[in-house]
Each structure stands twice: as structure tokens, then as C-alpha cells.
Design an enzyme around this catalytic site. Structure first.
Site, PDB file in Angstrom:
ATOM      1  N   GLY A 159       0.542 -12.377  -2.098  1.00 59.16           N
ATOM      2  CA  GLY A 159       1.607 -13.159  -1.199  1.00 59.16           C
ATOM      3  C   GLY A 159       2.710 -13.069  -1.900  1.00 59.16           C
ATOM      4  CB  SER A 160       6.067 -15.078  -1.984  1.00 58.37           C
ATOM      5  OG  SER A 160       5.778 -16.764  -1.191  1.00 58.37           O
ATOM      6  N   GLY A 175       1.743 -18.576  -4.789  1.00 52.44           N
ATOM      7  CA  GLY A 175       1.050 -17.868  -5.711  1.00 52.44           C
ATOM      8  C   GLY A 175       0.871 -19.197  -6.574  1.00 52.44           C
ATOM      9  CD  GLU A 190      -3.758  -8.081  -6.362  1.00 55.73           C
ATOM     10  OE1 GLU A 190      -2.561  -7.761  -6.843  1.00 55.73           O
ATOM     11  OE2 GLU A 190      -4.504  -7.567  -6.838  1.00 55.73           O
ATOM     12  CB  CYS A 227       3.365  -5.962  -2.805  1.00 50.76           C
ATOM     13  SG  CYS A 227       2.188  -4.926  -2.884  1.00 50.76           S
TER      14      CYS A 227
HETATM   15  P1  NAD Z   1       4.184 -15.535   1.953  1.00 53.27           P
HETATM   16  O1  NAD Z   1       3.636 -16.114   0.857  1.00 53.27           O
HETATM   17  O2  NAD Z   1       5.299 -16.069   2.314  1.00 53.27           O
HETATM   18  O3  NAD Z   1       2.835 -15.799   2.798  1.00 53.27           O
HETATM   19  C1  NAD Z   1       1.107 -15.275   2.301  1.00 53.27           C
HETATM   20  C2  NAD Z   1       0.568 -16.178   2.563  1.00 53.27           C
HETATM   21  O4  NAD Z   1       0.023 -17.255   1.959  1.00 53.27           O
HETATM   22  C3  NAD Z   1       0.578 -16.315   4.455  1.00 53.27           C
HETATM   23  O5  NAD Z   1      -0.494 -17.113   4.685  1.00 53.27           O
HETATM   24  C4  NAD Z   1       0.535 -17.862   4.034  1.00 53.27           C
HETATM   25  O6  NAD Z   1       0.521 -18.820   5.223  1.00 53.27           O
HETATM   26  C5  NAD Z   1      -0.098 -18.576   2.992  1.00 53.27           C
HETATM   27  N1  NAD Z   1       0.547 -18.781   1.738  1.00 53.27           N
HETATM   28  C6  NAD Z   1       2.023 -19.846   1.664  1.00 53.27           C
HETATM   29  N2  NAD Z   1       2.392 -21.327   1.144  1.00 53.27           N
HETATM   30  C7  NAD Z   1       0.671 -21.446   0.462  1.00 53.27           C
HETATM   31  C8  NAD Z   1       0.717 -22.299   0.001  1.00 53.27           C
HETATM   32  N3  NAD Z   1       1.501 -23.028  -0.973  1.00 53.27           N
HETATM   33  N4  NAD Z   1      -0.965 -22.666   0.077  1.00 53.27           N
HETATM   34  C9  NAD Z   1      -1.815 -21.969   0.880  1.00 53.27           C
HETATM   35  N5  NAD Z   1      -1.147 -20.876   1.564  1.00 53.27           N
HETATM   36  C10 NAD Z   1       0.341 -20.591   1.770  1.00 53.27           C
HETATM   37  O7  NAD Z   1       4.027 -14.261   1.495  1.00 53.27           O
HETATM   38  P2  NAD Z   1       4.490 -13.262   3.150  1.00 53.27           P
HETATM   39  O8  NAD Z   1       6.140 -12.866   2.802  1.00 53.27           O
HETATM   40  O9  NAD Z   1       3.568 -13.377   3.604  1.00 53.27           O
HETATM   41  O10 NAD Z   1       4.536 -11.391   1.970  1.00 53.27           O
HETATM   42  C11 NAD Z   1       5.544 -10.649   1.485  1.00 53.27           C
HETATM   43  C12 NAD Z   1       5.078 -11.046  -0.433  1.00 53.27           C
HETATM   44  O11 NAD Z   1       4.284 -10.723  -0.326  1.00 53.27           O
HETATM   45  C13 NAD Z   1       6.121 -10.378  -0.793  1.00 53.27           C
HETATM   46  O12 NAD Z   1       6.334 -11.272  -2.211  1.00 53.27           O
HETATM   47  C14 NAD Z   1       4.787  -9.270  -1.314  1.00 53.27           C
HETATM   48  O13 NAD Z   1       5.187  -8.504  -2.734  1.00 53.27           O
HETATM   49  C15 NAD Z   1       3.850  -9.928  -1.503  1.00 53.27           C
HETATM   50  N6  NAD Z   1       2.265  -8.753  -1.427  1.00 53.27           N
HETATM   51  C16 NAD Z   1       1.758  -8.615  -2.257  1.00 53.27           C
HETATM   52  C17 NAD Z   1       0.543  -7.673  -2.782  1.00 53.27           C
HETATM   53  C18 NAD Z   1      -0.063  -7.857  -3.805  1.00 53.27           C
HETATM   54  O14 NAD Z   1      -1.111  -6.450  -3.709  1.00 53.27           O
HETATM   55  N7  NAD Z   1       0.306  -7.763  -5.310  1.00 53.27           N
HETATM   56  C19 NAD Z   1       0.151  -7.326  -1.506  1.00 53.27           C
HETATM   57  C20 NAD Z   1       1.150  -7.169  -0.154  1.00 53.27           C
HETATM   58  C21 NAD Z   1       2.100  -8.300   0.302  1.00 53.27           C
END
Ligand code: NAD
Length: 498
Positions: free
Chosen positions: A227-228, A232, A249, A283
């Protein structure tokens, strides 16, 4: 395809819960899903631990058989699950189907892997001794997944974790719980055929707060979070505080260097797919085009036409190449970024909201092409939307420097027919990303390689190659089959017994 029909196929239409799931296609409510309560989390962890203790004793090739059966379910339901991905996250149907195909591919990979979980035999310095490495199942794995790849990224983790002997707790994005529920139902079918009733996959449905206690639990052996960067950082700190293992990731800010010797026809097609695909919500989306000044005008002219005419619309329709943004927040962030780009000297084409009359509750945009003289602050940020910054360069070394001069390090590419440029790009002083391609765009990776990035992207690796080692623990074994007890490093420790 009728949305209700798609939902009915997975028995997801009735809902009855509190989590409102909305389709980004038209803003309509798809279902109301039952949320996991915080009180249930301890029990979920306990179930995952219990399942792990049994599953780790099953021989790995047998564990592979379960993933083979799961892959068969995915093959049989590819169309339905692909349509559900489109319905819930708004990517075009071709990409929704591609996502399910990626799940099938990683299942095939994991089945083969289940017979190849081998360690090394190492020469011992002591006579009559043998040293070896053994790989053991790790424990319950928590997989946190994002909205933009609601099932494929999870499956990279899941298929490998299962053949490695682990159980999995899955916290999908709160924006895409339906695909997760549908996938769970397919896995349960596979489990039934496998004749096992183990809690190898436990779903946690709800917002990010639910993830926090799971991340903090010392009973979770690995947290794999996609995720973001902000997510992370929060996850990494919690896991590090208990000296646990995490695999991150995170965001990317991917570039293409377009050189004078490049095959322009290939490059233009690669730019279109990697910058516009998934509405710029990958991503690995191409966000920065670093183009040699000799090509600048003609490339810009061609891209400008493509950006004006790319078919944007309902992602279920065959002719559509770009669907909606996930939600209003994403649209707002795009507008803020474009404004900042303007104030930092950029010239913006496109980026405006369209189809508002037809879809008043959804967010469709024209993709934005932004010319910049230099790589300013806004260009160095990941805005999760279809914005392509185009920046000219004169000297190859400057282009390389620009490519690396961002906080993220996921994917990168160069289009060139000059072997010196290509090899330099791939060398130690070239791209600093986890993925570096030549004459291929930055997005659309195959499952066979290790996927992931450096710097703020989190340094995790998922999917192919030897990534399975993340999901197992390594033991070094030394066996003495001699009648002596020599010590390593030649140390003498002779004791006289009285
Ligand atoms: P996000 O970070 O908002 O959410 C991702 C997940 O994390 C969700 O399930 C959310 O509920 C969970 N989450 C958020 N905060 C948390 C915390 N403090 N503790 C535990 N869980 C938590 O991301 P998004 O908007 O769903 O996805 C887009 C982002 O993901 C973009 O930045 C993109 O680049 C990245 N991404 C990276 C990859 C990679 O492989 N590098 C792949 C796909 C997406």
C-alpha cells in the site's frame, strides 16, 4: 455484464452488514458487508495459529496439491472474478481478467515450488561433520492488500505462504472486500476437494484500524503489507517494536528514459499502456517521462493526441481503455497535484473531470500530460492518478540522475538501441530501482521474477524467484558423525574430569 448478476454468482448481493461497498463505475452501492469486530481478532489469530501447527506437518508437495486445486477454481471462475474486480475497483475488464490470470500463474508457480523448497549442503571445516540448511514453515502470515490490486498481490503472498506451510490472515482494502469474499469462497471449495477443514485463510473485513492490533501481535510471524508509504511506515514501526518480520511493498514513482536511438513506435505504445493503464492507479504506473530534447516535440505531439482521444468510460465496455478513479478523494488529490504542478512551472493538458452528467457519483477524468522544465517537488511525489510528467534532458548522465532522484525506487525503464546506455542503466551506477527494464515499460511484470522496490518503496520482494524464503524460517544444522568433538576455529577446550 449486469453487476447484480456478477454479485449473485458469488452470493454477495444481499449483504446485511455495516461496511458499504460502492462501485467506482457509477457510485452505486454494491452491497453492505459484515465487518470483523475488534473483539474477534484474538480468536482469528488463535485459529490461524492452530491451523499453522497442523498444516506445517503436511508434506510440502501435498500442500502444493491444495494450491493446484485452488488454481483450478480460479480457472473455472476467471470470468466472474475478473468482472467482480472491475466492478469493485474500476479497472477495465481486460485488466480485471489479467489480475485473475496472475493469480492462476502464481498458483502454478507455487505448485512447482512445493517440490523445490531446498536448502544448501555446506562444506564443514571439521572432519566427520556435515552442515546443511533446512527451511521450515514460519507461522501465521498477515497479508495487508491495497484496493488497486485487490486479489493478485494477495495471491502472490498467499500461494507461496500456503506451500511453505503457513496459515494466512488477510486484511483486504476496505474499498474492495467483495473480491476478497469471493476469493475466500473459491478457496473454501478447493479446501473441500482437498478434504481438509483447516482455517488456513482467515479474512478480516473493515478499515485500517483493524489492521493495527494484528500488526502488533507477536503471534504473527510475518506481516506482508502492500500500500502507501504512510501505511508502510506505521506498519514497519509496529513490527520493528516487537522485533518481528515485515515485507513491505509501497508506493512507486516510476520513470522512462527515452533516448535518441529508441524505437519510437515501441516506446509510444509502452508509454500509453504504462501511464494510462488502470487509470494511473498502479504502483508501477509510468509517472515521469525523461525524454531527450531531440525527440521532445514529436513525442509530446503524439502523446498529446493520445491523451485527448483515449477512450475513457465504463470499464465493463470493450472499447474503454481507461475507467474511473477509485473515489472522490483520489480525484481531489489529482486536482491538488495538477495545481501544484502549475505553480511549479508546469504546463498542464487534460486532468479535468468528464462524464459527470452520466455518472454524477463517479470520478472519470481525462488523463493529464504535464510538461515540466525540471523535476520539481510535485514530480518527486506519487500522486495515485493518471498524471504523466514530461521532462526534457540533454545529457544521458543527467537523465540517469533525474531517474534516481526521487524517494521511491520501484520500477524504471530505458528505451534505447545503444548498448552502452542500456548496460549503464542496468549497472550498479544505473537505475536504483528494484525493477529496471530495457525497451519495456515499467508496469506489467511477470510473476516469475522477484517483484518489489528500494528506498521508500520498502525493499520487499514478492512473487517469483527465491522470494519463498520470506515465508519460511531457516535452520542451520551441523551433524557430527565422527568419534571426536573438534571445535570450530581450532579452539581447544580440554577439561579434566575428576
Ligand atoms: P493504503 O495504504 O491506503 O491501504 C492499503 C491497505 O493498508 C488497506 O488494506 C488498508 O486498510 C491498510 N492499512 C492502512 N493503514 C494501516 C495501518 N496503520 N495498519 C494496518 N493496515 C493499514 O493504500 P491503497 O490506497 O489501498 O493503495 C494504493 C497504494 O498502494 C499506492 O501508494 C501504491 O503505489 C501502493 N501499491 C504498491 C504496490 C507494490 O507492490 N509496491 C502494489 C500495489 C499498490
Amino acid at each position: 455484464m449486469d453487476p447484480q448478476e456478477v454479485l449473485q454468482r458469488f452470493k454477495l448481493h444481499s449483504g446485511g452488514g455495516t461496511l458499504r461497498v460502492v462501485s467506482p463505475i457509477d457510485g452505486s452501492e454494491l452491497s453492505r458487508v459484515q465487518e470483523t469486530s475488534p473483539q474477534e481478532l484474538a480468536q482469528i489469530i488463535e485459529k490461524a495459529e492452530h491451523a499453522f501447527k497442523k498444516w506445517r506437518l503436511v508434506p510440502a508437495p501435498k500442500r502444493g496439491e491444495l494450491i493446484r486445486l485452488f488454481g483450478e477454481e480460479l480457472r473455472a471462475h476467471k470470468e466472474d472474478l475478473g468482472a467482480l474486480v472491475t466492478l469493485e475497483c474500476g479497472k477495465i475488464l481486460q485488466e480485471g481478467l489479467g489480475e485473475v490470470q496472475e493469480m492462476i500463474d502464481i498458483c502454478d508457480f507455487a505448485v512447482g515450488l512445493s517440490r523445490q523448497l531446498y536448502g544448501l549442503t555446506i562444506a564443514s571445516e571439521r572432519p566427520g561433520h556435515r552442515m546443511m540448511e533446512t527451511w521450515h514453515p514460519l507461522g501465521p502470515v498477515l497479508v495487508i492488500s491495497p484496493f488497486n490490486f485487490p486479489v493478485a498481490v494477495w495471491c502472490w503472498n498467499f500461494a507461496l505462504a500456503i506451500v511453505c506451510g503457513d496459515s494466512v490472515i488477510w486484511k483486504p482494502s476496505e474499498k474492495t472486500p467483495l473480491t476478497a469474499l469471493a476469493t475466500l469462497s473459491l478457496f473454501e471449495k478447493a479446501l473441500k476437494k482437498f478434504n481438509a477443514s483447516l482455517d488456513l485463510l482467515l479474512l478480516v473485513v473493515g478499515d485500517s484500524d483493524l489492521g493495527k492490533p494484528l500488526v502488533e501481535s507477536p503471534k504473527i510471524s510475518l506481516v506482508s503489507a502492500t500500500g502507501s508509504v504512510s501505511m508502510g511506515k506505521a506498519v514497519a514501526q509496529s513490527v520493528a517494536a516487537r522485533l518481528g518480520k515485515s515485507l513491505l511493498e509501497l508506493s512507486g514513482n516510476n520513470a522512462m528514459i527515452l533516448t535518441p536511438s529508441a524505437d519510437l513506435e515501441l516506446a509510444i505504445r509502452a508509454i500509453a499502456f504504462s501511464a494510462l493503464g488502470t487509470t494511473g492507479q498502479r504502483c508501477t504506473t509510468l509517472r515521469r517521462l525523461i525524454v531527450h530534447k531531440s525527440l521532445y516535440d514529436q513525442v509530446l505531439k503524439r502523446l498529446s493526441q493520445i491523451y485527448k482521444h483515449v477512450p475513457v468510460g465504463n470499464p465493463m465496455e470493450v472499447k474503454t481503455l481507461m475507467g474511473p478513479l477509485i473515489d472522490q478523494r483520489s480525484f481531489d488529490e489529482m486536482q491538488v497535484a495538477l495545481k501544484e504542478a502549475g505553480s511549479q512551472g508546469g504546463h498542464v493538458q487534460g486532468g479535468e473531470r468528464i462524464l459527470e452528467e452520466k455518472y454524477p457519483k463517479a470520478y472519470y477524468v481525462r488523463p493529464a500530460l504535464v510538461t515540466m522544465k525540471t523535476q520539481t517537488e510535485i514530480v518527486r511525489k506519487e500522486t495515485f492518478a493518471p498524471i504523466l510528467y514530461v521532462i526534457p534532458y540533454e545529457d544521458f548522465e543527467d537523465a540517469l540522475k533525474m531517474q534516481n532522484d526521487v524517494p521511491q525506487g520501484l520500477s524504471s525503464c530505458i528505451f534505447t538501441n545503444d548498448i552502452r546506455e542500456a548496460e549503464t542503466f542496468l549497472s550498479a551506477r544505473g537505475s536504483d530501482c528494484g525493477i529496471a527494464n530495457v525497451n519495456i515499460g515499467p508496469s506489467g511484470a511477470e510473476i516469475g521474477g522477484a517483484f518489489g522496490g528500494e528506498k521508500e518503496t520498502g525493499s520487499g520482494r514478492e512473487s517469483g524467484s527465491d522470494v519463498w524464503k520470506n515465508y519460511m524460517r531457516r535452520a542451520t544444522n551441523t551433524i557430527n558423525y565422527s568419534k571426536e568433538l573438534p571445535l570450530a576455529q581450532g579452539i581447544h577446550f580440554d577439561m579434566e574430569e575428576k
